[in-house]
Design an enzyme around this catalytic site. Structure first.
Site, mmCIF file in Angstrom:
data_model
loop_
_atom_site.group_PDB
_atom_site.id
_atom_site.type_symbol
_atom_site.label_atom_id
_atom_site.label_comp_id
_atom_site.label_asym_id
_atom_site.label_seq_id
_atom_site.Cartn_x
_atom_site.Cartn_y
_atom_site.Cartn_z
ATOM 1 N N GLU A 47 0.872 -1.170 0.000
ATOM 2 C CA GLU A 47 0.000 0.000 0.000
ATOM 3 C C GLU A 47 0.909 1.219 0.000
ATOM 4 O O GLU A 47 1.512 1.561 1.011
ATOM 5 C CB GLU A 47 -0.913 0.046 1.217
ATOM 6 C CG GLU A 47 -1.829 1.274 1.206
ATOM 7 C CD GLU A 47 -2.561 1.491 2.519
ATOM 8 O OE1 GLU A 47 -2.675 2.663 2.923
ATOM 9 O OE2 GLU A 47 -2.997 0.493 3.132
ATOM 10 N N LYS A 53 -11.145 -0.741 5.687
ATOM 11 C CA LYS A 53 -9.904 -0.561 6.437
ATOM 12 C C LYS A 53 -10.253 -0.125 7.855
ATOM 13 O O LYS A 53 -10.893 0.906 8.052
ATOM 14 C CB LYS A 53 -9.042 0.504 5.747
ATOM 15 C CG LYS A 53 -7.728 0.813 6.463
ATOM 16 C CD LYS A 53 -6.914 1.813 5.643
ATOM 17 C CE LYS A 53 -5.575 2.096 6.281
ATOM 18 N NZ LYS A 53 -4.735 2.984 5.444
ATOM 19 N N ARG A 63 1.438 10.769 0.291
ATOM 20 C CA ARG A 63 1.709 11.748 1.343
ATOM 21 C C ARG A 63 2.773 12.764 0.959
ATOM 22 O O ARG A 63 3.328 13.455 1.817
ATOM 23 C CB ARG A 63 2.102 11.030 2.634
ATOM 24 C CG ARG A 63 0.962 10.181 3.198
ATOM 25 C CD ARG A 63 1.265 9.645 4.557
ATOM 26 N NE ARG A 63 0.179 8.826 5.065
ATOM 27 C CZ ARG A 63 0.183 8.223 6.251
ATOM 28 N NH1 ARG A 63 1.219 8.377 7.053
ATOM 29 N NH2 ARG A 63 -0.839 7.491 6.629
#
Length: 212
Positions: free
Chosen positions: A44, A132, A48
């Site tokens: 994953e 999630k 960012r």
């Protein structure tokens, strides 16, 4: 259903998903290859920084056999971009129903983030079959997962715990019937990332995969 059953089965075989990010596209490839060489089958890559998408595109081009997920998807534009870049799936830290609806329209596997019963209720209302759980440990860990998921058990929702997952507690989560895979940065220690120690990351992957 917002997540491909075939892809979910692949993740359940992989069991662990390596979460990481970097601004350097070549470093991204080096990390991804090291993980794959260590036996890790899924990542994953989180959005960012400003160069994250470009770095992820390099992974897609150079390490195509990995199951490639993208995290921290916060807008519908980002969802479109990662899908076009070659992502197999996307995830988010929170629940944004606009993104859920767009993912469904695109038939793109997407797992929204949930923590509370209310968020989970909204997710199942929109046919999210894989969510999630974030932040997993801070919200109460496995004990909390059991509590929050109990009222929804008959709906066969699967959970992807992320946040505070470590080598020491990952199997506690994986032993739960409704957890096909866990994710975390524990597969890519920050010190190894800082010093570009790809061989050390490979060794971490090998050690963790032997425990699965």
């Amino acid at each position: 259903m917002t997540f491909s059953s075939t892809l979910l089965e692949r993740l359940s075989k992989a069991k662990v998903v390596a979460g990481f990010t970097t601004e350097n596209p070549e470093d991204a490839v080096g990390i991804a290859k090291a993980l794959q060489d260590g036996g890790v089958e899924a990542i994953e890559f989180t959005l960012r920084n400003d160069n994250a998408l470009r770095a992820f595109e390099r992974i897609c081009n150079k390490v195509p056999d990995l199951i490639k997920g993208v995290g921290t998807i916060l807008t519908t534009d980002q969802l479109m971009s990662v899908r076009e870049a070659g992502a197999d799936f996307g995830v988010a830290p929170g629940l944004d129903l606009d993104i859920v609806q767009q993912a469904k329209a695109l038939r793109f596997s997407y797992a929204p983030g949930v923590m509370t019963p209310s968020e989970l209720n909204q997710a199942v209302k929109y046919n999210c079959n894989f969510v999630k759980l974030f932040p997993a440990e801070a919200s109460g860990g496995v004990k909390y997962l059991r509590s929050v998921s109990a009222p929804f058990k008959h709906l066969n929702v699967s959970y992807f715990p992320f946040g505070g997952i470590t080598e020491d507690n990952m199997k506690d989560y994986l032993n739960e019937d409704n957890v096909p895979a866990v994710g975390g940065s524990f597969l890519v220690p920050s010190l190894y990332l800082k010093f570009r120690s790809w061989s050390a990351i490979k060794e971490v992957g090998e050690r963790i995969c032997k425990q699965l």
